[in-house]
Design a protein around this motif. Structure first.
Motif, short mmCIF file in Angstrom:
data_model
loop_
_atom_site.label_atom_id
_atom_site.label_comp_id
_atom_site.label_asym_id
_atom_site.label_seq_id
_atom_site.Cartn_x
_atom_site.Cartn_y
_atom_site.Cartn_z
N LYS A 94 0.85 -1.19 0.00
CA LYS A 94 0.00 0.00 0.00
C LYS A 94 0.89 1.24 0.00
O LYS A 94 1.87 1.32 0.75
CB LYS A 94 -0.89 0.04 1.25
N GLY A 117 -3.12 5.05 -1.81
CA GLY A 117 -4.14 4.68 -0.85
C GLY A 117 -5.00 5.86 -0.43
O GLY A 117 -4.57 7.02 -0.49
N VAL A 137 -5.38 -1.69 5.99
CA VAL A 137 -3.97 -1.99 5.75
C VAL A 137 -3.53 -3.19 6.58
O VAL A 137 -2.34 -3.45 6.71
CB VAL A 137 -3.09 -0.77 6.07
N CYS A 140 -0.54 -5.61 5.65
CA CYS A 140 0.08 -5.08 4.43
C CYS A 140 1.43 -4.41 4.72
O CYS A 140 1.71 -3.98 5.84
CB CYS A 140 -0.83 -4.06 3.76
N VAL A 142 3.17 -1.18 4.19
CA VAL A 142 2.73 0.18 3.93
C VAL A 142 3.94 1.08 3.73
O VAL A 142 4.89 1.05 4.52
CB VAL A 142 1.87 0.71 5.10
N CYS A 166 -1.13 4.04 10.80
CA CYS A 166 -0.89 2.75 10.13
C CYS A 166 -0.58 1.65 11.14
O CYS A 166 -1.04 0.52 11.01
CB CYS A 166 0.25 2.89 9.12
N ALA A 171 -0.94 -2.63 10.31
CA ALA A 171 -0.07 -2.86 9.16
C ALA A 171 1.07 -3.79 9.57
O ALA A 171 1.58 -3.73 10.69
CB ALA A 171 0.50 -1.53 8.67
#
Length: 428
Positions: A94, A117, A137, A140, A142, A166, A171
């Motif tokens: 992302k 994003g 997220v 993910c 990021v 995040c 994340a």
């Protein structure tokens, strides 16, 4: 000269001419980055109209803005060879952009074939920053794209709050992509050399010995503090471009990928019809000698000159003398950033006095604090070459300015970090 933002034409004839001129400049060991259209695109701007243009400047002298229509990548942003060698699985990656440089973030997304994003960033009436991610997220990788350029404190605080958002959204990894790392110059206590009574520096004589080097007391080392702030906010990794001094990397307790943007500038210089025998690379101060030496080695091992200066205060420079020969040569001044342009403009004046035929100024970060524009556009420079790690406001454009995009370089680096591939191999 009326160059502003420049971009290569995808026509084969232009590529052939560029390759021909490169061969006269670069040493055999240097691999060109522009020839294959991989990392060094000369593009700048967030909006799209047309990709293939033969002229770099439009009628009113403003930079031409290349465009991408319906998610189609321009030819010079494609990287077919690397697409085969590096996995391009985007399911768990992302990209989010802060508000500091959205144009560069969009270019990076175009190169990577991804969408930025969804994120909501706003400021309350009292100046506090509010951040909300507009999509999941969880699990993910990021990547947060945010240079800490002016206003430095605003952008730095925003970066930390986005990192925190995040991290709280689960994340897997958070990488802070910081094209320009603010406070990097505050990496140590300042060293002073006193050549007279110490009162000239504003300090009692007991604190600085006459005729000797000494460190200035009671100063913060802000580079270490900022590194701690980014780490504590929740970043797992930092990706930064041309940090002012390599020692700042050691201030981070997390991995740091240091991206060198000199290759983008080298490829642009290689496209110019300059004989390698006429080149001399100039370091504007003693502290930049290592950077200039590495740059010169890749320009067919061009000779090196050094400007000796003494600084009497922050953002104030005094040129003393020149070490090396520049008479009748094309001088290329290399630095990591241009702030008020005091150092580089006084250096250029000295080079002209010493007989230099032309002077080019090259740097990665265009900070351009007043009165930089007046100094750079005064006629001392044939061309001022910078990158878009920091957005340059339209009011700061001047005829000698050329802005090169590092979007491809950063995009490729992000892919390699995500895929656990080698980053250093990009620069070999």
């Amino acid at each position: 000269m009326a160059a502003s933002l420049v971009m290569p034409s995808p026509a084969s004839s232009s590529s052939a001419a560029m390759a021909s001129s490169r061969s006269s400049l670069f040493a055999g060991g240097h691999r060109s980055l522009l020839g294959g259209g991989e990392y060094g695109s000369r593009v700048y701007a967030p909006k799209c109209v047309k990709c293939e243009m033969s002229e770099p400047i439009n009628g009113n002298g403003k930079p031409i803005i290349p465009v991408v229509n319906e998610r189609t990548l321009p030819k010079f942003l494609e990287s077919a060879r690397l697409a085969k060698s590096v996995n391009r699985n985007s399911a768990r990656i992302k990209l989010f952009s802060g508000t500091a440089n959205p144009a560069l973030s969009q270019e990076i997304a175009w190169y990577m074939g991804l969408e930025l994003g969804k994120i909501n960033i706003k400021r309350f009436a009292d100046g506090e920053v509010y951040v909300q991610l507009g999509e999941s997220v969880r699990g993910c990788d990021v990547f947060l794209l945010q240079p800490t350029c002016p206003p430095v404190n605003e952008n730095l605080m925003e970066l930390q709050i986005v990192i925190d958002a995040c991290r709280r959204a689960s994340a897997r990894n958070v990488t802070a992509v910081i094209p320009y790392f603010g406070y990097a110059r505050a990496d140590r206590k300042a060293s002073l050399y006193c050549c007279c009574k110490c009162t000239c520096l504003g300090y009692p004589s007991a604190e600085v010995l006459k005729g000797n080097m000494a460190t200035q007391g009671r100063e913060s080392i802000a580079a270490k503090l900022v590194a701690n702030l980014v780490t504590i906010a929740g970043a797992d990794r930092v990706l930064a471009c041309d940090i002012h001094s390599g020692q700042s990397i050691g201030y981070f307790d997390i991995p740091v990928d240091h991206v060198y943007c000199e290759h983008v500038i080298l490829d642009y210089l290689a496209s110019k019809a300059i004989c390698s025998d006429d080149l001399v690379v100039v370091s504007p101060d003693v502290g930049g000698v290592a950077r200039a030496r590495a740059f010169a080695k890749k320009l067919s091992d061009a000779p090196l000159a050094i400007i000796d200066k003494r600084r009497h205060g922050h953002n104030i420079a005094e040129v003393m003398n020149l070490i090396g020969d520049v008479k009748g040569k094309v001088a290329v001044m290399v630095d990591d950033m241009i702030d008020t342009a005091g150092t580089i403009s006084k250096g250029a004046a000295l080079l002209h006095e010493e007989g230099a035929r032309e002077v080019y100024a090259c740097c990665t970060h265009a900070v351009f604090s007043p009165p930089a524009i007046e100094r750079l556009s005064s006629g001392l420079f044939q061309e001022v070459i910078v990158t878009n790690t920091i957005p340059v406001a339209e009011k700061n454009y001047f005829p000698q300015l050329t802005i090169l995009s590092v979007a491809n370089l950063l995009g490729e680096t992000i892919w390699r970090v995500h895929d656990d591939s080698s980053v250093s191999s990009i620069f070999q």
